[in-house]
Design a protein around this motif. Sequence first.
Motif, PDB file in Angstrom:
ATOM      1  N   ILE A   1       6.488   9.524   0.552  1.00 20.35           N
ATOM      2  CA  ILE A   1       5.455   8.501   0.428  1.00 20.35           C
ATOM      3  C   ILE A   1       5.732   7.447   1.498  1.00 20.35           C
ATOM      4  CG2 ILE A   1       5.030   8.829  -2.035  1.00 20.35           C
ATOM      5  CD1 ILE A   1       6.734   6.332  -2.579  1.00 20.35           C
ATOM      6  N   ARG A   2       4.713   6.691   1.830  1.00 25.39           N
ATOM      7  CA  ARG A   2       4.868   5.598   2.788  1.00 25.39           C
ATOM      8  C   ARG A   2       4.466   4.311   2.083  1.00 25.39           C
ATOM      9  NH1 ARG A   2       6.113   5.153   7.805  1.00 25.39           N
ATOM     10  NH2 ARG A   2       5.359   3.510   9.162  1.00 25.39           N
ATOM     11  N   VAL A   3       5.344   3.307   2.154  1.00 25.63           N
ATOM     12  CA  VAL A   3       5.068   2.012   1.539  1.00 25.63           C
ATOM     13  C   VAL A   3       4.926   0.993   2.663  1.00 25.63           C
ATOM     14  CG1 VAL A   3       5.902   0.219  -0.019  1.00 25.63           C
ATOM     15  CG2 VAL A   3       6.337   2.623  -0.554  1.00 25.63           C
ATOM     16  N   GLN A   4       3.761   0.363   2.712  1.00 25.65           N
ATOM     17  CA  GLN A   4       3.493  -0.670   3.715  1.00 25.65           C
ATOM     18  C   GLN A   4       3.288  -1.991   2.979  1.00 25.65           C
ATOM     19  OE1 GLN A   4       0.369   0.269   6.434  1.00 25.65           O
ATOM     20  NE2 GLN A   4       0.591  -1.633   7.558  1.00 25.65           N
ATOM     21  N   THR A   5       4.077  -3.023   3.357  1.00 26.24           N
ATOM     22  CA  THR A   5       3.994  -4.318   2.688  1.00 26.24           C
ATOM     23  C   THR A   5       3.375  -5.361   3.613  1.00 26.24           C
ATOM     24  OG1 THR A   5       6.219  -4.997   3.358  1.00 26.24           O
ATOM     25  CG2 THR A   5       6.028  -3.759   1.303  1.00 26.24           C
ATOM     26  N   LYS A   6       2.748  -6.363   2.994  1.00 27.14           N
ATOM     27  CA  LYS A   6       2.043  -7.379   3.780  1.00 27.14           C
ATOM     28  C   LYS A   6       2.063  -8.693   3.008  1.00 27.14           C
ATOM     29  CE  LYS A   6      -2.538  -7.906   5.845  1.00 27.14           C
ATOM     30  NZ  LYS A   6      -3.863  -7.288   5.949  1.00 27.14           N
ATOM     31  N   ASN A   7       2.253  -9.809   3.707  1.00 30.85           N
ATOM     32  CA  ASN A   7       2.233 -11.162   3.129  1.00 30.85           C
ATOM     33  C   ASN A   7       3.317 -11.377   2.063  1.00 30.85           C
ATOM     34  OD1 ASN A   7      -0.132 -11.530   4.679  1.00 30.85           O
ATOM     35  ND2 ASN A   7      -1.371 -10.741   3.009  1.00 30.85           N
ATOM     36  N   MET A   8       4.435 -10.715   2.213  1.00 27.80           N
ATOM     37  CA  MET A   8       5.486 -10.762   1.194  1.00 27.80           C
ATOM     38  C   MET A   8       6.418 -11.960   1.399  1.00 27.80           C
ATOM     39  SD  MET A   8       4.516  -8.156  -0.398  1.00 27.80           S
ATOM     40  CE  MET A   8       5.658  -7.448  -1.515  1.00 27.80           C
ATOM     41  N   ALA A   9       6.878 -12.524   0.279  1.00 27.26           N
ATOM     42  CA  ALA A   9       7.868 -13.596   0.312  1.00 27.26           C
ATOM     43  C   ALA A   9       9.281 -13.024   0.303  1.00 27.26           C
ATOM     44  CB  ALA A   9       7.681 -14.526  -0.881  1.00 27.26           C
ATOM     45  N   GLU A  10       9.421 -11.820  -0.227  1.00 27.91           N
ATOM     46  CA  GLU A  10      10.727 -11.159  -0.295  1.00 27.91           C
ATOM     47  C   GLU A  10      10.521  -9.647  -0.227  1.00 27.91           C
ATOM     48  OE1 GLU A  10      12.525 -12.378  -3.954  1.00 27.91           O
ATOM     49  OE2 GLU A  10      10.981 -11.486  -5.175  1.00 27.91           O
ATOM     50  N   ASN A  11      11.606  -8.891  -0.259  1.00 34.51           N
ATOM     51  CA  ASN A  11      11.523  -7.436  -0.155  1.00 34.51           C
ATOM     52  C   ASN A  11      10.797  -6.836  -1.355  1.00 34.51           C
ATOM     53  OD1 ASN A  11      12.982  -7.704   2.187  1.00 34.51           O
ATOM     54  ND2 ASN A  11      14.928  -7.109   1.270  1.00 34.51           N
TER      55      ASN A  11
ATOM     56  N   ASN B   1       7.087  -7.251   4.714  1.00 40.82           N
ATOM     57  CA  ASN B   1       6.122  -7.147   5.807  1.00 40.82           C
ATOM     58  C   ASN B   1       6.404  -6.015   6.788  1.00 40.82           C
ATOM     59  OD1 ASN B   1       4.892  -9.407   4.643  1.00 40.82           O
ATOM     60  ND2 ASN B   1       6.197 -10.780   5.810  1.00 40.82           N
ATOM     61  N   LEU B   2       6.983  -4.929   6.277  1.00 41.25           N
ATOM     62  CA  LEU B   2       7.231  -3.744   7.098  1.00 41.25           C
ATOM     63  C   LEU B   2       6.678  -2.514   6.395  1.00 41.25           C
ATOM     64  CD1 LEU B   2      10.879  -4.310   8.375  1.00 41.25           C
ATOM     65  CD2 LEU B   2       8.754  -4.603   9.636  1.00 41.25           C
ATOM     66  N   SER B   3       6.725  -1.396   7.087  1.00 42.14           N
ATOM     67  CA  SER B   3       6.276  -0.123   6.558  1.00 42.14           C
ATOM     68  C   SER B   3       7.451   0.847   6.607  1.00 42.14           C
ATOM     69  CB  SER B   3       5.122   0.389   7.417  1.00 42.14           C
ATOM     70  OG  SER B   3       4.616   1.563   6.892  1.00 42.14           O
TER      71      SER B   3
ATOM     72  N   THR C   1       0.862  -1.178   0.000  1.00 43.27           N
ATOM     73  CA  THR C   1       0.000   0.000   0.000  1.00 43.27           C
ATOM     74  C   THR C   1       0.897   1.226   0.000  1.00 43.27           C
ATOM     75  OG1 THR C   1      -1.634  -1.212   1.294  1.00 43.27           O
ATOM     76  CG2 THR C   1      -1.865   1.184   1.215  1.00 43.27           C
ATOM     77  N   VAL C   2       0.693   2.102  -0.977  1.00 40.89           N
ATOM     78  CA  VAL C   2       1.478   3.332  -1.092  1.00 40.89           C
ATOM     79  C   VAL C   2       0.562   4.499  -0.757  1.00 40.89           C
ATOM     80  CG1 VAL C   2       2.878   4.773  -2.609  1.00 40.89           C
ATOM     81  CG2 VAL C   2       2.891   2.289  -2.908  1.00 40.89           C
ATOM     82  N   THR C   3       0.975   5.315   0.233  1.00 40.72           N
ATOM     83  CA  THR C   3       0.211   6.511   0.590  1.00 40.72           C
ATOM     84  C   THR C   3       1.124   7.717   0.643  1.00 40.72           C
ATOM     85  OG1 THR C   3       0.429   5.914   2.916  1.00 40.72           O
ATOM     86  CG2 THR C   3      -1.638   5.355   1.867  1.00 40.72           C
ATOM     87  N   PRO C   4       0.748   8.820   0.076  1.00 42.05           N
ATOM     88  CA  PRO C   4      -0.399   8.944  -0.805  1.00 42.05           C
ATOM     89  C   PRO C   4      -0.118   8.224  -2.129  1.00 42.05           C
ATOM     90  CG  PRO C   4       0.860  10.970  -0.874  1.00 42.05           C
ATOM     91  CD  PRO C   4       1.507  10.084   0.158  1.00 42.05           C
ATOM     92  N   ASN C   5      -1.181   7.887  -2.857  1.00 41.78           N
ATOM     93  CA  ASN C   5      -0.967   7.184  -4.122  1.00 41.78           C
ATOM     94  C   ASN C   5      -0.861   8.145  -5.306  1.00 41.78           C
ATOM     95  OD1 ASN C   5      -3.613   7.913  -4.337  1.00 41.78           O
ATOM     96  ND2 ASN C   5      -4.418   5.830  -4.420  1.00 41.78           N
ATOM     97  N   THR C   6      -0.942   9.447  -5.032  1.00 43.39           N
ATOM     98  CA  THR C   6      -0.631  10.475  -6.032  1.00 43.39           C
ATOM     99  C   THR C   6       0.181  11.555  -5.340  1.00 43.39           C
ATOM    100  OG1 THR C   6      -2.675  11.683  -5.589  1.00 43.39           O
ATOM    101  CG2 THR C   6      -2.724  10.098  -7.406  1.00 43.39           C
ATOM    102  N   LEU C   7       1.104  12.138  -6.056  1.00 46.88           N
ATOM    103  CA  LEU C   7       1.924  13.218  -5.506  1.00 46.88           C
ATOM    104  C   LEU C   7       1.611  14.510  -6.250  1.00 46.88           C
ATOM    105  CD1 LEU C   7       5.390  11.452  -5.154  1.00 46.88           C
ATOM    106  CD2 LEU C   7       3.805  12.039  -3.337  1.00 46.88           C
TER     107      LEU C   7
ATOM    108  N   SER D   1       7.207  -3.015  -6.875  1.00 44.91           N
ATOM    109  CA  SER D   1       6.983  -4.395  -7.306  1.00 44.91           C
ATOM    110  C   SER D   1       7.665  -5.396  -6.385  1.00 44.91           C
ATOM    111  CB  SER D   1       7.502  -4.588  -8.732  1.00 44.91           C
ATOM    112  OG  SER D   1       8.907  -4.396  -8.765  1.00 44.91           O
ATOM    113  N   SER D   2       7.132  -6.606  -6.414  1.00 39.76           N
ATOM    114  CA  SER D   2       7.719  -7.738  -5.713  1.00 39.76           C
ATOM    115  C   SER D   2       7.055  -8.989  -6.262  1.00 39.76           C
ATOM    116  CB  SER D   2       7.497  -7.636  -4.209  1.00 39.76           C
ATOM    117  OG  SER D   2       8.212  -8.664  -3.539  1.00 39.76           O
ATOM    118  N   TYR D   3       7.660 -10.128  -6.004  1.00 40.39           N
ATOM    119  CA  TYR D   3       7.132 -11.389  -6.518  1.00 40.39           C
ATOM    120  C   TYR D   3       5.727 -11.647  -5.994  1.00 40.39           C
ATOM    121  CZ  TYR D   3       6.565 -16.241  -7.723  1.00 40.39           C
ATOM    122  OH  TYR D   3       6.068 -17.398  -8.242  1.00 40.39           O
TER     123      TYR D   3
END
Length: 186
Positions: free
Chosen positions: A96-106, A127-129, A75-81, A151-153
């Motif tokens: 921007i803030r990028v929050q990741t969840k359920n990821m297998a890799e960075n 799995n971090l923000s 999730t990227v916030t804000p999603n427009t700059l 992007s990520s796998y």
Amino acid sequence: VMLEITGYDKTQFMVTPATIPAGTSDTEITVTYKPTTVKAHKANLTIDCTELPEKYSMVKLEGIAIDKNNPPMATVTPNTLEQFKCEAAQTTVQAIRVQTKNMAENTNIRFAQNKVFRLSTASVYKNLSQNINVTFAPLTAGEYKDTIIVSSYGMKTQRIPISGIATPKTTVEKKEGVELKLKEDN
């Protein structure tokens, strides 16, 4: 010939057969990946022959496991700059803030063109923000456009268009000495 899986994630892989009898010319080897955790797994397949130690070989194994019921997402916030604006040879920054969840890799973050915009980091740990600074640093006046790619796998790649306008650099006329203002009442 002995076949063995080694390395940190060796329990996630299996090789059959584990040995090949002497004198066998062609043998099919099967490496099976059976992950038990959501992760990028790495191991090695070692091929060793005690009679011919110079024929030792190692093959790198990699597998990535995701949970289809809980797919990787960012999730990227804000999603427009807002449009960046500054003078040429100056910089301006937005976050921007990028929050990741359920990821297998960075998660990887990059630009499509990578010309006048910069990122404070190129990846977010799984799995971090994390806050990321986006810097607009044009050297010459003009209008600029680029796209931030997240992007990520296993996740849907996100593209965030950005733009900036650089105005001509203002120059201050240099004068020698100190300016002396005379009073008009004399």
